[in-house]
Design a protein around this motif. Structure first.
Motif, PDB file in Angstrom:
ATOM      1  N   THR A 175      72.055  37.928  31.993  1.00  0.00           N
ATOM      2  CA  THR A 175      70.735  37.725  32.598  1.00  0.00           C
ATOM      3  C   THR A 175      70.528  38.634  33.803  1.00  0.00           C
ATOM      4  O   THR A 175      69.479  39.277  33.950  1.00  0.00           O
ATOM      5  CB  THR A 175      70.559  36.261  33.023  1.00  0.00           C
ATOM      6  N   LYS A 176      71.527  38.713  34.658  1.00  0.00           N
ATOM      7  CA  LYS A 176      71.371  39.437  35.914  1.00  0.00           C
ATOM      8  C   LYS A 176      71.375  40.954  35.739  1.00  0.00           C
ATOM      9  O   LYS A 176      70.959  41.677  36.645  1.00  0.00           O
ATOM     10  CB  LYS A 176      72.481  39.024  36.896  1.00  0.00           C
ATOM     11  N   THR A 177      71.844  41.430  34.607  1.00  0.00           N
ATOM     12  CA  THR A 177      71.873  42.882  34.395  1.00  0.00           C
ATOM     13  C   THR A 177      70.753  43.357  33.475  1.00  0.00           C
ATOM     14  O   THR A 177      70.607  44.567  33.265  1.00  0.00           O
ATOM     15  CB  THR A 177      73.217  43.317  33.776  1.00  0.00           C
ATOM     16  N   ASN A 178      69.964  42.443  32.960  1.00  0.00           N
ATOM     17  CA  ASN A 178      68.960  42.806  31.965  1.00  0.00           C
ATOM     18  C   ASN A 178      67.981  43.868  32.480  1.00  0.00           C
ATOM     19  O   ASN A 178      67.671  44.843  31.786  1.00  0.00           O
ATOM     20  CB  ASN A 178      68.181  41.576  31.513  1.00  0.00           C
ATOM     21  N   SER A 179      67.495  43.697  33.703  1.00  0.00           N
ATOM     22  CA  SER A 179      66.522  44.658  34.241  1.00  0.00           C
ATOM     23  C   SER A 179      67.154  46.042  34.410  1.00  0.00           C
ATOM     24  O   SER A 179      66.482  47.065  34.207  1.00  0.00           O
ATOM     25  CB  SER A 179      65.965  44.166  35.582  1.00  0.00           C
ATOM     26  N   PHE A 180      68.443  46.074  34.758  1.00  0.00           N
ATOM     27  CA  PHE A 180      69.127  47.358  34.919  1.00  0.00           C
ATOM     28  C   PHE A 180      69.278  48.058  33.566  1.00  0.00           C
ATOM     29  O   PHE A 180      69.112  49.280  33.471  1.00  0.00           O
ATOM     30  CB  PHE A 180      70.492  47.163  35.573  1.00  0.00           C
ATOM     31  N   LEU A 181      69.599  47.283  32.525  1.00  0.00           N
ATOM     32  CA  LEU A 181      69.704  47.870  31.189  1.00  0.00           C
ATOM     33  C   LEU A 181      68.371  48.459  30.759  1.00  0.00           C
ATOM     34  O   LEU A 181      68.318  49.549  30.175  1.00  0.00           O
ATOM     35  CB  LEU A 181      70.165  46.809  30.182  1.00  0.00           C
ATOM     36  N   GLN A 182      67.286  47.754  31.055  1.00  0.00           N
ATOM     37  CA  GLN A 182      65.966  48.241  30.687  1.00  0.00           C
ATOM     38  C   GLN A 182      65.629  49.531  31.440  1.00  0.00           C
ATOM     39  O   GLN A 182      65.076  50.473  30.854  1.00  0.00           O
ATOM     40  CB  GLN A 182      64.922  47.167  30.966  1.00  0.00           C
ATOM     41  N   GLN A 183      65.964  49.568  32.736  1.00  0.00           N
ATOM     42  CA  GLN A 183      65.704  50.779  33.519  1.00  0.00           C
ATOM     43  C   GLN A 183      66.472  51.974  32.964  1.00  0.00           C
ATOM     44  O   GLN A 183      65.924  53.079  32.832  1.00  0.00           O
ATOM     45  CB  GLN A 183      66.103  50.542  34.983  1.00  0.00           C
ATOM     46  N   ILE A 184      67.733  51.755  32.657  1.00  0.00           N
ATOM     47  CA  ILE A 184      68.566  52.840  32.136  1.00  0.00           C
ATOM     48  C   ILE A 184      68.073  53.280  30.762  1.00  0.00           C
ATOM     49  O   ILE A 184      68.035  54.472  30.445  1.00  0.00           O
ATOM     50  CB  ILE A 184      70.044  52.397  32.085  1.00  0.00           C
ATOM     51  N   ASN A 185      67.677  52.318  29.936  1.00  0.00           N
ATOM     52  CA  ASN A 185      67.163  52.631  28.608  1.00  0.00           C
ATOM     53  C   ASN A 185      65.883  53.465  28.694  1.00  0.00           C
ATOM     54  O   ASN A 185      65.701  54.433  27.946  1.00  0.00           O
ATOM     55  CB  ASN A 185      66.914  51.344  27.830  1.00  0.00           C
ATOM     56  N   LEU A 186      64.995  53.110  29.622  1.00  0.00           N
ATOM     57  CA  LEU A 186      63.759  53.874  29.801  1.00  0.00           C
ATOM     58  C   LEU A 186      64.044  55.278  30.320  1.00  0.00           C
ATOM     59  O   LEU A 186      63.397  56.249  29.922  1.00  0.00           O
ATOM     60  CB  LEU A 186      62.831  53.137  30.774  1.00  0.00           C
ATOM     61  N   LYS A 187      65.034  55.376  31.193  1.00  0.00           N
ATOM     62  CA  LYS A 187      65.396  56.664  31.773  1.00  0.00           C
ATOM     63  C   LYS A 187      66.028  57.586  30.731  1.00  0.00           C
ATOM     64  O   LYS A 187      65.676  58.767  30.629  1.00  0.00           O
ATOM     65  CB  LYS A 187      66.358  56.459  32.941  1.00  0.00           C
ATOM     66  N   THR A 188      66.956  57.061  29.964  1.00  0.00           N
ATOM     67  CA  THR A 188      67.728  57.890  29.040  1.00  0.00           C
ATOM     68  C   THR A 188      67.107  57.995  27.654  1.00  0.00           C
ATOM     69  O   THR A 188      67.366  58.956  26.935  1.00  0.00           O
ATOM     70  CB  THR A 188      69.149  57.321  28.877  1.00  0.00           C
ATOM     71  N   LYS A 189      66.322  56.961  27.272  1.00  0.00           N
ATOM     72  CA  LYS A 189      65.740  56.868  25.925  1.00  0.00           C
ATOM     73  C   LYS A 189      66.825  56.763  24.850  1.00  0.00           C
ATOM     74  O   LYS A 189      66.584  57.033  23.665  1.00  0.00           O
ATOM     75  CB  LYS A 189      64.810  58.056  25.641  1.00  0.00           C
TER      76      LYS A 189
END
Length: 252
Positions: A88-102
């Motif tokens: 739960t606590k890392t979900n937003s970070f995963l989304q940010q990295i996914n958007l950055k790297t695609k």
């Protein structure tokens, strides 16, 4: 009446300054030492120490008169650790990295069988790069090498031995050298550990005790994934490692 923003209770701030000092020093402290460090007047310091001791936040040794952290504070800390929800606590970070790297972004946590994928955000290109939630990753994967580098207990040693059971001396030496580099750089790279032509890069998530509690992995075709720390994406991920670790009290 509207509540004032940024309102703080001064006495709580003073009390926590004493607790922060005890945590930072990590050793029993005398009254005079606490007074010297905090600059709190002696009359007020007596009151604060008496209150914190009566609540079990601090403990005062009857023989030496020295103060240490108390059992109540330890209970609070353990309660926070037990409620540590990495997914739960890392979900937003995963989304940010996914958007950055695609690229496909994974979260792994440790299990008795090895690092397990617990969260996956697919590549924006819709590529299926293998692996799924629940998959256990091998030691030569980026995540596997991270856990091998930073975990230190009998369970991880048994897993490392099992993973290298059929390795020759040269391969074992290669892994040892890789782990030394990872410990220094705090980032891990891997080629074709998950599938042919697929590379990955992984960053650790540390908690307040500098224990690794998870890793975030970016997976993609080899030409899209960095294999060195001086790459722009590597530098970005290293910063994200600091940010996500700070959520769990880690200080990189």
């Amino acid at each position: 009446m509207a509540e004032k923003k940024n309102t703080q209770v001064q006495s709580l701030l003073v009390g926590f300054s004493i607790i922060d000092l005890m945590v930072e020093r990590g050793i029993p402290m005398k009254f005079n030492d606490i007074h010297h460090e905090t600059k709190i007047t002696k009359s007020n310091l007596y009151k604060y120490l008496h209150t914190l001791t009566s609540l079990g936040i601090l403990h005062r040794d009857d023989n030496t008169g020295m103060y240490t952290l108390g059992s109540t504070l330890i209970q609070y800390g353990m309660a926070a650790v037990n409620k540590e929800d990495v997914v739960t606590k890392t979900n937003s970070f995963l989304q940010q990295i996914n958007l950055k790297t695609k690229e496909t972004t994974l979260l792994t946590v440790w299990t008795q069988s090895g690092p397990m994928i617990t969260k996956m955000i697919h590549s924006s290109l819709g590529l299926n790069l293998g692996g799924q939630v629940g998959s256990i990753l091998p030691i030569q994967s980026a995540a596997g090498k991270l856990f091998a580098a930073f975990m230190n207990n009998p369970m991880i040693e048994a897993w490392k031995n099992d993973q290298q059971a059929n390795w020759d001396k040269k391969d074992r030496q290669w892994l040892d050298e890789e782990l030394d580099i990872i410990q220094e750089q705090k980032i891990s790279f891997a080629k074709e550990a998950l599938a042919s032509s697929i590379s990955s890069v992984a960053i650790p998530i540390f908690n307040y005790n500098d224990d690794i509690i998870g890793s975030i992995i970016v997976v993609g075709f080899a030409d899209a994934i960095p294999q060195s720390t001086d790459h722009e994406l590597s530098l970005y991920l290293l910063e994200k490692s600091k940010e996500v670790s700070s959520v769990f009290g880690g200080k990189l």
